[in-house]
Design a protein around this motif. Structure first.
Motif, PDB file in Angstrom:
ATOM      1  N   THR A 290       0.843  -1.187   0.000  1.00 28.74           N
ATOM      2  CA  THR A 290       0.000   0.000   0.000  1.00 28.74           C
ATOM      3  C   THR A 290       0.882   1.242   0.000  1.00 28.74           C
ATOM      4  OG1 THR A 290      -1.739  -1.162   1.207  1.00 28.74           O
ATOM      5  CG2 THR A 290      -1.819   1.237   1.204  1.00 28.74           C
ATOM      6  N   LEU A 291       0.673   2.084  -1.003  1.00 26.81           N
ATOM      7  CA  LEU A 291       1.467   3.287  -1.174  1.00 26.81           C
ATOM      8  C   LEU A 291       0.679   4.511  -0.715  1.00 26.81           C
ATOM      9  CD1 LEU A 291       2.841   2.328  -4.688  1.00 26.81           C
ATOM     10  CD2 LEU A 291       3.987   2.035  -2.489  1.00 26.81           C
ATOM     11  N   ASP A 292       1.320   5.675  -0.788  1.00 24.80           N
ATOM     12  CA  ASP A 292       0.703   6.904  -0.291  1.00 24.80           C
ATOM     13  C   ASP A 292      -0.103   7.636  -1.361  1.00 24.80           C
ATOM     14  OD1 ASP A 292       1.834   6.531   2.223  1.00 24.80           O
ATOM     15  OD2 ASP A 292       3.692   7.517   1.630  1.00 24.80           O
ATOM     16  N   GLY A 303      16.185  -6.521  -8.535  1.00 28.76           N
ATOM     17  CA  GLY A 303      15.396  -6.996  -7.407  1.00 28.76           C
ATOM     18  C   GLY A 303      14.550  -5.931  -6.755  1.00 28.76           C
ATOM     19  N   GLN A 304      14.464  -4.747  -7.372  1.00 24.57           N
ATOM     20  CA  GLN A 304      13.663  -3.659  -6.821  1.00 24.57           C
ATOM     21  C   GLN A 304      12.710  -3.107  -7.876  1.00 24.57           C
ATOM     22  OE1 GLN A 304      13.643  -2.324  -3.660  1.00 24.57           O
ATOM     23  NE2 GLN A 304      15.169  -3.818  -2.957  1.00 24.57           N
ATOM     24  N   LEU A 305      11.568  -2.620  -7.403  1.00 30.11           N
ATOM     25  CA  LEU A 305      10.669  -1.808  -8.218  1.00 30.11           C
ATOM     26  C   LEU A 305      10.899  -0.345  -7.850  1.00 30.11           C
ATOM     27  CD1 LEU A 305       7.392  -3.829  -7.693  1.00 30.11           C
ATOM     28  CD2 LEU A 305       8.479  -3.505  -9.897  1.00 30.11           C
ATOM     29  N   PHE A 306      10.797   0.520  -8.842  1.00 30.87           N
ATOM     30  CA  PHE A 306      10.869   1.959  -8.619  1.00 30.87           C
ATOM     31  C   PHE A 306       9.555   2.527  -9.128  1.00 30.87           C
ATOM     32  CE2 PHE A 306      15.107   0.264  -9.274  1.00 30.87           C
ATOM     33  CZ  PHE A 306      15.713   0.610  -8.073  1.00 30.87           C
ATOM     34  N   VAL A 307       8.786   3.117  -8.225  1.00 23.54           N
ATOM     35  CA  VAL A 307       7.384   3.431  -8.486  1.00 23.54           C
ATOM     36  C   VAL A 307       7.146   4.926  -8.334  1.00 23.54           C
ATOM     37  CG1 VAL A 307       5.003   2.865  -7.894  1.00 23.54           C
ATOM     38  CG2 VAL A 307       6.814   1.176  -7.494  1.00 23.54           C
ATOM     39  N   LEU A 318       8.991   9.321  -5.725  1.00 19.34           N
ATOM     40  CA  LEU A 318       9.456   8.040  -6.246  1.00 19.34           C
ATOM     41  C   LEU A 318       9.756   7.144  -5.062  1.00 19.34           C
ATOM     42  CD1 LEU A 318      10.232   6.601  -8.936  1.00 19.34           C
ATOM     43  CD2 LEU A 318      12.585   7.330  -8.506  1.00 19.34           C
ATOM     44  N   ARG A 319       9.295   5.901  -5.136  1.00 19.70           N
ATOM     45  CA  ARG A 319       9.420   4.957  -4.028  1.00 19.70           C
ATOM     46  C   ARG A 319      10.098   3.682  -4.519  1.00 19.70           C
ATOM     47  NH1 ARG A 319       8.732   4.330   1.588  1.00 19.70           N
ATOM     48  NH2 ARG A 319       6.688   5.322   1.645  1.00 19.70           N
ATOM     49  N   ALA A 320      11.019   3.152  -3.745  1.00 24.74           N
ATOM     50  CA  ALA A 320      11.599   1.839  -3.987  1.00 24.74           C
ATOM     51  C   ALA A 320      10.780   0.787  -3.255  1.00 24.74           C
ATOM     52  CB  ALA A 320      13.051   1.798  -3.523  1.00 24.74           C
ATOM     53  N   VAL A 321      10.491  -0.329  -3.935  1.00 19.67           N
ATOM     54  CA  VAL A 321       9.697  -1.417  -3.366  1.00 19.67           C
ATOM     55  C   VAL A 321      10.389  -2.730  -3.708  1.00 19.67           C
ATOM     56  CG1 VAL A 321       7.442  -2.558  -3.327  1.00 19.67           C
ATOM     57  CG2 VAL A 321       7.572  -0.085  -3.691  1.00 19.67           C
ATOM     58  N   GLY A 329      10.848   0.618   0.522  1.00 22.28           N
ATOM     59  CA  GLY A 329      12.182   1.148   0.754  1.00 22.28           C
ATOM     60  C   GLY A 329      12.162   2.661   0.752  1.00 22.28           C
ATOM     61  N   TRP A 330      13.234   3.240   0.220  1.00 23.30           N
ATOM     62  CA  TRP A 330      13.351   4.694   0.258  1.00 23.30           C
ATOM     63  C   TRP A 330      12.241   5.382  -0.525  1.00 23.30           C
ATOM     64  CZ3 TRP A 330      13.617   6.442  -4.631  1.00 23.30           C
ATOM     65  CH2 TRP A 330      14.306   5.712  -5.597  1.00 23.30           C
ATOM     66  N   ARG A 331      12.086   6.654  -0.182  1.00 28.30           N
ATOM     67  CA  ARG A 331      11.111   7.520  -0.849  1.00 28.30           C
ATOM     68  C   ARG A 331      11.755   8.881  -1.042  1.00 28.30           C
ATOM     69  NH1 ARG A 331       5.071   9.134   1.273  1.00 28.30           N
ATOM     70  NH2 ARG A 331       5.128  11.343   0.722  1.00 28.30           N
ATOM     71  N   THR A 332      11.717   9.400  -2.272  1.00 28.15           N
ATOM     72  CA  THR A 332      12.284  10.710  -2.520  1.00 28.15           C
ATOM     73  C   THR A 332      11.275  11.613  -3.216  1.00 28.15           C
ATOM     74  OG1 THR A 332      14.016  11.980  -3.637  1.00 28.15           O
ATOM     75  CG2 THR A 332      13.383   9.900  -4.658  1.00 28.15           C
ATOM     76  N   PRO A 333      11.037  12.807  -2.673  1.00 26.71           N
ATOM     77  CA  PRO A 333      10.145  13.766  -3.315  1.00 26.71           C
ATOM     78  C   PRO A 333      10.820  14.543  -4.434  1.00 26.71           C
ATOM     79  CG  PRO A 333      10.933  14.673  -1.263  1.00 26.71           C
ATOM     80  CD  PRO A 333      11.497  13.279  -1.349  1.00 26.71           C
ATOM     81  N   ALA A 334      12.100  14.263  -4.715  1.00 21.41           N
ATOM     82  CA  ALA A 334      12.789  14.963  -5.790  1.00 21.41           C
ATOM     83  C   ALA A 334      12.209  14.607  -7.152  1.00 21.41           C
ATOM     84  CB  ALA A 334      14.281  14.624  -5.764  1.00 21.41           C
ATOM     85  N   PHE A 335      11.647  13.414  -7.282  1.00 23.64           N
ATOM     86  CA  PHE A 335      11.092  12.942  -8.558  1.00 23.64           C
ATOM     87  C   PHE A 335       9.952  13.849  -8.999  1.00 23.64           C
ATOM     88  CE2 PHE A 335       8.043  10.026 -10.745  1.00 23.64           C
ATOM     89  CZ  PHE A 335       8.813   9.763 -11.870  1.00 23.64           C
TER      90      PHE A 335
END
Length: 413
Positions: A290-292, A303-307, A318-321, A329-335
């Motif tokens: 579940t994402l935001d 081995g990661q999704l970038f969403v 952008l979120r790593a899953v 995983g990490w989340r960056t608002p720079a995207f």
């Protein structure tokens, strides 16, 4: 959001600050990038593991999402590193949409989303330009077999990529005049308003058509003889690539948008903010995350999704899953955009700038989401959509003084 996923081509106001988002540990990684970003109240500096042995990228970028699986992935070493420099731009004119090109065999093909389609050599010279009185749809073309296919004047049109000459045309099913395109080997797959069609890339013959309950909002994915498609009817479909027969379908709780397939898994995003990991052979649910907000673009490698997540625009990120179990995983608002390209050594994606021009291509660390560098462009030139990663370059789209443009970005080193 418009039909092609383009979320507006005008300047975006700056809303976030990467320094605040990453905290002190991220500040040192941003030397030379100060002044790009505004303030942010978000911070989730979660490092993820990237497994180089699970690099799913393939050479070239023949279709809009990189490959037939929609992975948006490129192989290690195929990018341009951490320093970006503008090599060339070609002005296409108009302001309908900035459409990232597709690239194969020294040719990049795109359109201005209005009435013109273009074939460019990878050195920036224009090989051909075609005019379509009734317009070209605002989705990327697709190289399939010996042709490049686009939707123009309400039909599927196949062209010789070297000179733009028409090879064949084919009507879309029913009254459809729009389609998301993908393809592999000798088969073009088109997701239309109410279904999915497979077309012979050699002569335009329709092989089969499967009608879904409602329209699709992203291109289908292909892997191992199966076509995977999501629909606004809330289902994910697996269709036999030869016959169109349903192998399985899985109901979700909301309309299905972006979809990708890699390493025996189907990854499907729904507008209620849920990401599904499904077994590609059976459709069995392996995990959900579940994402935001609503996921609107996916990439997978290492081995990661970038969403890319649309959280009411004010907090897009952008979120790593984790691709195996859905761990966030990490989340960056720079995207800041609707597209990206993922490698095990770098991510290339639009990032925000602290000026009136809104956004530009940037390089992000796939393990942390930190911005390593960004592209500097001349006054009133923005290169921000894409990129397609091929032949040691990044091929992207944007806007300049003359309207929509296509650009090639190379290493600044």
């Amino acid at each position: 959001m418009t039909r092609d996923g383009e979320r507006g081509i005008g300047p975006r106001t700056t809303r976030r600050g990467l320094l605040a988002a990453l905290g002190a540990s991220g500040a040192s990684a941003l030397a030379g990038c100060s002044g790009m970003f505004g303030e942010s109240e978000e911070t989730e500096p979660v490092t993820v593991d990237i497994d180089p042995s699970r690099d799913v990228g393939t050479p070239g970028w023949p279709v809009g999402h990189g490959d037939a699986g929609n992975t948006n992935a490129f192989p290690k070493g195929a990018g341009v590193g951490d320093s970006l420099a503008l090599d060339w731009t070609v002005t296409l004119g108009g302001n309908a949409a900035a459409i990232p090109p597709v690239v194969r065999d020294d040719y990049a093909v795109t359109s201005n989303g209005w009435h013109q389609a273009y074939g460019m050599r990878t050195d920036g010279t224009v090989a051909w330009q075609n005019q379509y009185p009734n317009g070209v749809t605002t989705v990327p073309p697709a190289f399939v077999g010996d042709v490049v296919v686009l939707v123009a004047d309400g039909d599927l049109v196949a062209l010789d990529p070297t000179d733009g000459s028409q090879v064949w045309t084919a009507s879309l099913p029913g009254a459809d005049t729009f389609a998301w395109l993908n393809g592999a080997d000798d088969t073009v797959v088109a997701a239309t308003n109410l279904g999915v069609a497979a077309i012979d890339a050699g002569d335009g013959t329709r092989r089969w058509y499967y009608q879904t309950g409602r329209e699709t909002q992203s291109p289908p994915a292909l892997a191992d003889g199966v076509v995977y498609a999501g629909s606004e009817d809330t289902y994910v479909y697996a269709l036999d690539g030869a016959s169109g027969a349903v192998r399985w379908r899985v109901k979700t709780e909301a309309r299905v948008g972006s979809l990708a397939v890699a390493e025996g898994r189907v990854y499907a995003a729904t507008e209620d903010g849920v990401l599904y990991g499904l077994d590609a052979a059976s459709g069995t649910e392996r995990w959900t995350a579940t994402l935001d907000g609503a996921p609107f673009t996916l990439a997978v490698t290492g081995g990661q999704l970038f969403v890319g997540v649309d959280a009411d625009r004010r907090t897009d990120h952008l979120r790593a899953v984790d691709a195996d179990d859905g761990t966030l995983g990490w989340r960056t608002p720079a995207f800041s955009g609707s597209s990206l390209a993922a490698g095990v050594d770098a991510l290339y994606a639009p990032v925000e700038r602290d000026d009136e021009y809104g956004e530009t291509l940037g390089v992000l660390d796939p393990t942390t989401g930190a911005v390593r560098a960004h592209l500097q462009t001349p006054d009133r030139t923005r290169v921000y959509r894409g990129p397609a990663v091929a032949d040691g370059g990044l091929y992207a789209a944007g806007l300049g003084r003359g309207g929509v443009l296509t650009a090639k970005v190379t290493s600044g080193n």
